[in-house]
Design a protein around this motif. Structure first.
Motif, mmCIF file in Angstrom:
data_model
loop_
_atom_site.group_PDB
_atom_site.id
_atom_site.type_symbol
_atom_site.label_atom_id
_atom_site.label_comp_id
_atom_site.label_asym_id
_atom_site.label_seq_id
_atom_site.Cartn_x
_atom_site.Cartn_y
_atom_site.Cartn_z
ATOM 1 N N MET A 57 0.808 -1.404 -0.029
ATOM 2 C CA MET A 57 0.014 -0.023 0.019
ATOM 3 C C MET A 57 0.919 1.381 0.090
ATOM 4 S SD MET A 57 -2.808 1.148 2.697
ATOM 5 C CE MET A 57 -3.856 -0.313 2.011
ATOM 6 N N LYS A 58 0.473 2.232 -0.539
ATOM 7 C CA LYS A 58 1.339 3.656 -0.909
ATOM 8 C C LYS A 58 1.082 4.230 0.609
ATOM 9 C CE LYS A 58 0.750 4.294 -5.815
ATOM 10 N NZ LYS A 58 0.221 5.484 -6.682
ATOM 11 N N GLN A 59 2.094 4.882 0.978
ATOM 12 C CA GLN A 59 2.301 5.568 2.267
ATOM 13 C C GLN A 59 1.751 7.120 1.474
ATOM 14 O OE1 GLN A 59 5.689 5.992 4.266
ATOM 15 N NE2 GLN A 59 5.046 7.277 5.693
ATOM 16 N N LYS A 60 0.657 7.487 1.973
ATOM 17 C CA LYS A 60 0.041 8.687 1.212
ATOM 18 C C LYS A 60 0.801 9.925 2.050
ATOM 19 C CE LYS A 60 -2.724 7.015 -1.453
ATOM 20 N NZ LYS A 60 -2.437 6.954 -3.063
ATOM 21 N N THR A 81 4.804 6.406 -4.673
ATOM 22 C CA THR A 81 3.907 7.629 -4.670
ATOM 23 C C THR A 81 4.662 8.436 -5.691
ATOM 24 O OG1 THR A 81 3.412 7.548 -2.275
ATOM 25 C CG2 THR A 81 3.163 9.653 -3.103
ATOM 26 N N THR A 82 3.893 9.000 -6.676
ATOM 27 C CA THR A 82 4.281 9.790 -7.709
ATOM 28 C C THR A 82 3.661 11.325 -7.436
ATOM 29 O OG1 THR A 82 2.478 9.504 -9.194
ATOM 30 C CG2 THR A 82 3.901 7.848 -9.400
ATOM 31 N N MET A 83 4.422 12.052 -8.199
ATOM 32 C CA MET A 83 3.794 13.829 -8.223
ATOM 33 C C MET A 83 2.334 13.660 -8.585
ATOM 34 S SD MET A 83 4.929 16.718 -11.093
ATOM 35 C CE MET A 83 6.519 16.514 -10.735
ATOM 36 N N ALA A 84 1.682 12.858 -9.367
ATOM 37 C CA ALA A 84 0.341 12.643 -9.749
ATOM 38 C C ALA A 84 -0.493 12.289 -8.222
ATOM 39 C CB ALA A 84 -0.109 11.677 -10.885
ATOM 40 N N ASP A 85 -0.026 11.423 -7.675
ATOM 41 C CA ASP A 85 -0.586 10.998 -6.439
ATOM 42 C C ASP A 85 -0.516 11.998 -5.494
ATOM 43 O OD1 ASP A 85 -1.040 8.230 -6.328
ATOM 44 O OD2 ASP A 85 1.108 8.008 -6.606
ATOM 45 N N MET A 86 0.446 12.888 -5.317
ATOM 46 C CA MET A 86 0.484 14.064 -4.375
ATOM 47 C C MET A 86 -0.458 15.155 -4.890
ATOM 48 S SD MET A 86 1.750 17.455 -4.252
ATOM 49 C CE MET A 86 3.104 17.512 -5.651
ATOM 50 N N THR A 98 -6.327 14.715 -12.182
ATOM 51 C CA THR A 98 -4.966 14.618 -12.488
ATOM 52 C C THR A 98 -5.081 14.035 -13.960
ATOM 53 O OG1 THR A 98 -4.720 12.450 -11.381
ATOM 54 C CG2 THR A 98 -3.640 14.617 -10.291
ATOM 55 N N GLY A 99 -4.275 14.072 -14.943
ATOM 56 C CA GLY A 99 -4.396 13.421 -16.109
ATOM 57 C C GLY A 99 -3.026 13.548 -16.769
ATOM 58 N N ALA A 100 -2.747 12.515 -17.742
ATOM 59 C CA ALA A 100 -1.529 12.238 -18.300
ATOM 60 C C ALA A 100 -2.076 12.181 -19.839
ATOM 61 C CB ALA A 100 -0.904 10.831 -17.903
ATOM 62 N N ASP A 138 -2.866 3.583 -11.298
ATOM 63 C CA ASP A 138 -2.218 2.910 -10.321
ATOM 64 C C ASP A 138 -1.260 4.149 -9.869
ATOM 65 O OD1 ASP A 138 -3.617 0.362 -10.284
ATOM 66 O OD2 ASP A 138 -2.911 0.227 -12.448
ATOM 67 N N ILE A 139 -0.776 4.907 -10.545
ATOM 68 C CA ILE A 139 0.466 5.747 -10.166
ATOM 69 C C ILE A 139 -0.306 7.264 -9.990
ATOM 70 C CG2 ILE A 139 2.325 4.492 -10.646
ATOM 71 C CD1 ILE A 139 2.734 6.087 -13.229
ATOM 72 N N GLY A 140 -1.546 7.435 -9.804
ATOM 73 C CA GLY A 140 -2.052 8.908 -9.493
ATOM 74 C C GLY A 140 -2.867 9.583 -10.617
#
Length: 512
Positions: free
Chosen positions: A1-4, A117-122, A130-132, A159-161
């Protein structure tokens, strides 16, 4: 699990207390939280955009953006090639700390793992949509070759934000040549499934090396390996069959991804959004839309630069139309330095003329020399940033922590471990940047605002295929960038103390 990440106390945070909560109309307005867009060009060099002073080219939309923001003269991608550069930008983690972040194959598993955790998650944790959109080249699915190209491809950008994604499956010169929207291939006919291989060709499917008469759009140059599967008159790297209705048309790539980027902005105009817009221009194969053909005297490469500039213009026009310009922070940059001939016979070298994609610097894409990672970089945010030119030493690696600082987000120690908050430099409040940056190519380099140390390497000093000086040498290299921006004189033997100082910095970073 990601650490938010944890939301901190900031000017945009809404506070409601029992019995005296403010009415909605009295709460701080949402526009104090800026929209954020990263426009990431592909293979565009320091000298390829007009705002950096090359007199051979004019890019009016990028130049407009530069005129209303801060143009950085000493800004760097983390790596001199695409995949590690993009990985580091989105994760705040040096790609060289892992051994699986090289140039990704078209069927690579997702390099950024779901637990990271990525920039998008943040941004998503901070309440952003968020969009890519555009080029991906960071792998899809769990492991290499395991993707279900005909179903739901997982793991993927969600899965990465990223709440929304419309991406090229890999990159332009690698199969599969399809768009993937929210982790499903666009326009796929279930009666014509896609098959992809990076090991063996499919029987009956023509290859570029055997059927040059079918290469009606572009032929490969020399022996770059772009001679496998043929898609729309261009041979690529890798093998594929099927999926005819889903294949992109190269000349329409910029239109397609720009349209999706514009739609993302329109759909989220009433709430804060983060858009990672990674264009395909000017990566090979360069097949600009006919309306851009002939817009420069430099052939397909120059025309593709103008196509990129048009994409920038579409983003700016959309923001203007929706009244979002003032409170939208835009970063425009490139994933690495320039390359002229990168595998297709598009006459880029022949038609280059006096244009210098690398500006005053030595090397280019793939190179440890300065042009490998010193890239165009500007930050625009009309509501907060005054136009300026900054010589601050900055790196893509610090965007993650700087945006976290902007949004009052606290990052746990295992998140973006190599990123540092340089928000004051990025917004022009200081001209002081990093003490040093680390760059990755054939070897690792350490640069300060004055000195650059390139660690020894056994790699080839020159790449004849791309006509690039690689910067590899078995001996240490040291250059004074203030006096010798072209890195012509190696001062390592004359300055052993400086060599040892920068070597120690690198060793300390490697030991983390």
């Amino acid at each position: 699990m990601k650490q938010k990440v944890i939301l901190g106390i900031g000017t945009t945070m809404l506070v409601a207390c029992s019995g005296n909560a403010k009415k909605a109309t009295e709460e701080p307005v949402a526009e104090t939280k800026p929209n954020v867009i990263i426009i990431l060009a592909d293979d565009i060099g320091y000298g390829d955009l007009g705002f950096n002073g090359e007199k051979t080219i004019r890019t009016p939309n990028a130049d407009r953006l530069a005129s209303q923001g801060i143009r950085f003269t000493d800004a760097h991608a983390v790596a001199a090639t695409s995949t590690p550069s993009r990985y580091s930008l989105l994760t705040g983690h040096y790609a060289w700390r892992r051994n699986d972040t090289g140039i990704a194959a078209g069927d690579a598993g997702m390099i950024i793992r779901p637990e990271q955790t990525t920039m998008a998650d943040m941004f998503r944790d901070a309440g952003y949509t968020t969009g890519a959109v555009g080029k991906w080249h960071l792998g899809l699915g769990d492991t290499q070759g395991s993707q279900d190209w005909n179903g739901f491809i997982t793991p993927g950008p969600t899965d990465i934000g990223f709440d929304y994604s419309y991406i090229m499956a890999a990159t332009g010169d690698r199969v599969p040549c399809v768009y993937v929207e929210n982790q499903r291939i666009v326009n796929l006919d279930p009666n014509d499934p896609i098959e992809v291989s990076y090991k063996e060709p499919f029987p009956g499917e023509p290859l570029g090396k055997d059927h040059p008469e079918l290469l009606t759009v572009l032929k490969p140059s020399l022996n770059h390996g772009h001679d496998m599967a043929i898609v729309n008159g261009v041979s690529r790297i890798g093998y594929m069959k099927g999926g005819k209705s889903a294949l992109w048309l190269d000349e329409n790539i910029a239109d397609s991804i720009t349209y999706k980027a514009v739609r993302f902005i329109e759909n989220n105009k009433d709430n804060p959004f983060f858009l990672y817009f990674a264009t395909n221009d000017i990566h090979v194969p360069r097949v600009p839309h006919p309306r851009f053909v002939g817009s420069t005297t430099m052939g397909a490469r120059g025309d593709a630069i103008m196509e990129f500039d048009w994409s920038v213009g579409q983003i700016l026009e959309t923001l203007d139309r929706l009244g979002l310009t003032e409170n939208t922070l835009i970063v425009l940059t490139s994933d690495n330095g320039p390359v002229v001939d990168d595998g297709y016979a598009d006459r880029a070298v022949e038609l280059l003329g006096e244009h210098r994609p690398w500006g005053d610097f030595r090397g280019g894409k793939y190179s440890s020399f300065e042009a490998g990672t010193r890239v165009p970089f500007l930050v625009s945010w009309p509501a907060q940033i005054k136009p300026a030119v900054s010589d601050a030493l900055v790196s893509h690696i610090d965007l993650f922590a700087s945006f976290a600082g902007l949004l009052d987000q606290s990052l746990p120690g295992n998140v973006a471990p190599d990123s540092r908050n340089q928000l004051d430099a990025f917004t022009g409040k200081t001209v002081e940047g990093r003490d040093y940056i680390i760059e990755q190519a054939g070897s690792l380099s350490v640069s300060t605002a004055e000195w650059k140390y390139i660690s020894p390497s056994d790699g080839a000093p020159y790449n004849a295929l791309t006509n690039t000086e690689m910067g590899n040498d078995k001996e240490p290299q040291l250059y004074n960038l203030k006096q010798d921006i072209g890195e012509k004189k190696n001062l390592a033997t004359e300055n052993p103390e400086k060599v040892n100082e920068l070597k120690s910095v690198l060793e300390k970073e490697r030991s983390k």
